[in-house]
Scaffold this motif. Sequence first.
Motif, PDB file in Angstrom:
ATOM      1  N   ALA A 128       0.800  -1.206  -0.168  1.00 18.55           N
ATOM      2  CA  ALA A 128      -0.085  -0.011   0.177  1.00 18.55           C
ATOM      3  C   ALA A 128       0.934   1.255   0.118  1.00 18.55           C
ATOM      4  CB  ALA A 128      -1.021  -0.005   1.173  1.00 18.55           C
ATOM      5  N   ASP A 129       1.862   1.364   0.722  1.00 21.99           N
ATOM      6  CA  ASP A 129       2.700   2.283   0.730  1.00 21.99           C
ATOM      7  C   ASP A 129       3.447   2.729  -0.700  1.00 21.99           C
ATOM      8  OD1 ASP A 129       3.838   4.747   1.863  1.00 21.99           O
ATOM      9  OD2 ASP A 129       5.414   3.524   2.923  1.00 21.99           O
ATOM     10  N   LEU A 130       3.827   1.772  -1.162  1.00 22.54           N
ATOM     11  CA  LEU A 130       4.714   1.721  -2.284  1.00 22.54           C
ATOM     12  C   LEU A 130       3.795   2.275  -3.507  1.00 22.54           C
ATOM     13  CD1 LEU A 130       7.129   1.348  -4.401  1.00 22.54           C
ATOM     14  CD2 LEU A 130       6.192  -0.949  -4.551  1.00 22.54           C
ATOM     15  N   LYS A 131       2.396   1.830  -3.417  1.00 19.57           N
ATOM     16  CA  LYS A 131       1.346   1.962  -4.280  1.00 19.57           C
ATOM     17  C   LYS A 131       1.058   3.547  -4.368  1.00 19.57           C
ATOM     18  CE  LYS A 131      -3.002   0.808  -6.152  1.00 19.57           C
ATOM     19  NZ  LYS A 131      -4.081  -0.269  -6.215  1.00 19.57           N
ATOM     20  N   GLU A 132       0.829   4.066  -3.130  1.00 18.01           N
ATOM     21  CA  GLU A 132       0.376   5.496  -2.869  1.00 18.01           C
ATOM     22  C   GLU A 132       1.626   6.436  -3.210  1.00 18.01           C
ATOM     23  OE1 GLU A 132      -1.891   6.807   0.943  1.00 18.01           O
ATOM     24  OE2 GLU A 132       0.274   7.125   1.503  1.00 18.01           O
ATOM     25  N   THR A 133       2.772   5.852  -2.827  1.00 14.69           N
ATOM     26  CA  THR A 133       4.059   6.698  -3.253  1.00 14.69           C
ATOM     27  C   THR A 133       4.180   6.818  -4.786  1.00 14.69           C
ATOM     28  OG1 THR A 133       5.208   6.032  -1.091  1.00 14.69           O
ATOM     29  CG2 THR A 133       6.478   7.023  -2.949  1.00 14.69           C
ATOM     30  N   ALA A 134       3.867   5.832  -5.439  1.00 12.59           N
ATOM     31  CA  ALA A 134       3.952   5.694  -7.095  1.00 12.59           C
ATOM     32  C   ALA A 134       2.939   6.510  -7.547  1.00 12.59           C
ATOM     33  CB  ALA A 134       4.213   4.123  -7.444  1.00 12.59           C
ATOM     34  N   ILE A 135       1.767   6.377  -7.122  1.00 11.19           N
ATOM     35  CA  ILE A 135       0.736   7.015  -7.633  1.00 11.19           C
ATOM     36  C   ILE A 135       0.817   8.653  -7.487  1.00 11.19           C
ATOM     37  CG2 ILE A 135      -1.763   7.532  -7.470  1.00 11.19           C
ATOM     38  CD1 ILE A 135      -2.380   4.716  -7.049  1.00 11.19           C
ATOM     39  N   ALA A 136       1.313   9.081  -6.265  1.00 12.69           N
ATOM     40  CA  ALA A 136       1.651  10.405  -6.315  1.00 12.69           C
ATOM     41  C   ALA A 136       2.646  11.039  -7.061  1.00 12.69           C
ATOM     42  CB  ALA A 136       2.012  10.635  -4.845  1.00 12.69           C
ATOM     43  N   PHE A 137       3.550   9.999  -7.295  1.00 10.15           N
ATOM     44  CA  PHE A 137       4.785  10.191  -8.427  1.00 10.15           C
ATOM     45  C   PHE A 137       4.206  10.440  -9.864  1.00 10.15           C
ATOM     46  CE2 PHE A 137       7.938   9.657 -11.539  1.00 10.15           C
ATOM     47  CZ  PHE A 137       9.169  10.038 -11.097  1.00 10.15           C
ATOM     48  N   PHE A 138       3.253   9.390 -10.094  1.00  6.78           N
ATOM     49  CA  PHE A 138       2.605   9.595 -11.438  1.00  6.78           C
ATOM     50  C   PHE A 138       2.000  10.989 -11.683  1.00  6.78           C
ATOM     51  CE2 PHE A 138      -1.504   9.307 -13.634  1.00  6.78           C
ATOM     52  CZ  PHE A 138      -1.186   9.031 -14.971  1.00  6.78           C
ATOM     53  N   ALA A 139       1.108  11.439 -10.679  1.00 10.07           N
ATOM     54  CA  ALA A 139       0.434  12.447 -10.628  1.00 10.07           C
ATOM     55  C   ALA A 139       1.120  13.757 -10.901  1.00 10.07           C
ATOM     56  CB  ALA A 139      -0.435  12.727  -9.237  1.00 10.07           C
ATOM     57  N   ALA A 140       2.368  13.559 -10.505  1.00 12.06           N
ATOM     58  CA  ALA A 140       3.334  14.925 -10.697  1.00 12.06           C
ATOM     59  C   ALA A 140       3.954  14.822 -12.025  1.00 12.06           C
ATOM     60  CB  ALA A 140       4.376  14.945  -9.666  1.00 12.06           C
ATOM     61  N   HIS A 141       4.056  13.511 -12.674  1.00 13.00           N
ATOM     62  CA  HIS A 141       4.640  13.584 -14.193  1.00 13.00           C
ATOM     63  C   HIS A 141       3.918  12.596 -14.958  1.00 13.00           C
ATOM     64  CE1 HIS A 141       8.263  14.617 -12.012  1.00 13.00           C
ATOM     65  NE2 HIS A 141       8.083  13.773 -10.902  1.00 13.00           N
ATOM     66  N   PRO A 142       2.526  12.998 -15.257  1.00 14.12           N
ATOM     67  CA  PRO A 142       1.483  12.116 -16.225  1.00 14.12           C
ATOM     68  C   PRO A 142       2.106  11.916 -17.610  1.00 14.12           C
ATOM     69  CG  PRO A 142       0.489  14.158 -15.545  1.00 14.12           C
ATOM     70  CD  PRO A 142       1.797  14.062 -14.609  1.00 14.12           C
ATOM     71  N   THR A 143       2.319  13.185 -18.207  1.00 18.08           N
ATOM     72  CA  THR A 143       2.625  13.118 -19.754  1.00 18.08           C
ATOM     73  C   THR A 143       3.978  12.107 -19.847  1.00 18.08           C
ATOM     74  OG1 THR A 143       1.885  15.349 -19.631  1.00 18.08           O
ATOM     75  CG2 THR A 143       3.288  14.560 -21.589  1.00 18.08           C
ATOM     76  N   ALA A 144       4.878  12.332 -19.039  1.00 23.46           N
ATOM     77  CA  ALA A 144       6.047  11.662 -19.253  1.00 23.46           C
ATOM     78  C   ALA A 144       5.912  10.158 -18.814  1.00 23.46           C
ATOM     79  CB  ALA A 144       7.283  12.306 -18.480  1.00 23.46           C
TER      80      ALA A 144
END
Length: 212
Positions: A128-144
Amino acid sequence: MGKVLKSANKTGDIVFEVDGENILAHRHMLETLAPELAMFATEYASGTTIPIQGVTPWAFHSLLRFVYTNEPPKPDEFGENSASLIDVADRFGCTRLKIIAEQDIIASGISVDSVAELILFADAKNCADLKETAIAFFAAHPTAVKKTPGWEKLKESADILSELMDCFIPPNTDLPKEKKICVRDLRMKLDEKGLDLDGTREMLLRRLEEHE
């Protein structure tokens, strides 16, 4: 307990076969400290070598060392081994070791190239923590991220795509404070109550609410 583990080569009464290597352990230790692994072993007749598929010898040795001694691998042993350690810890119910390996992946850093596959992996293993962290990263860099090969795999999952789209919706300020809590804090609160730390964010939140 480290000496007990080392003695397993001579005194162990249960044999696991991992990628061609025989690894011995003590049945009574597993029954006490790793009941899910012990239960798995009961599916085989006494004296039978028990095959463990899809696991590296290093990961299985690390699991047993943690079970016997509560000692995780050394920091420089993780790296590319973290995913295999999460896999074996998840399969045999060793939540603490699973979380340690999960934290190593997070601490190692998430990149545009790795984030899509990490989201898929975290979802599959209930990290859950890895998923939450990874989704937050995606939200900051969606286009890339959408230009990476991993995105082609990720977008095949309708449920995960829905979660990713939710991160662009403005937060509901009317939600109770406990609904906004991050996974790491959820686990801390559950740990204080002596509750299970494994599962999705929704499972952790529900578990906490049931014991408030």
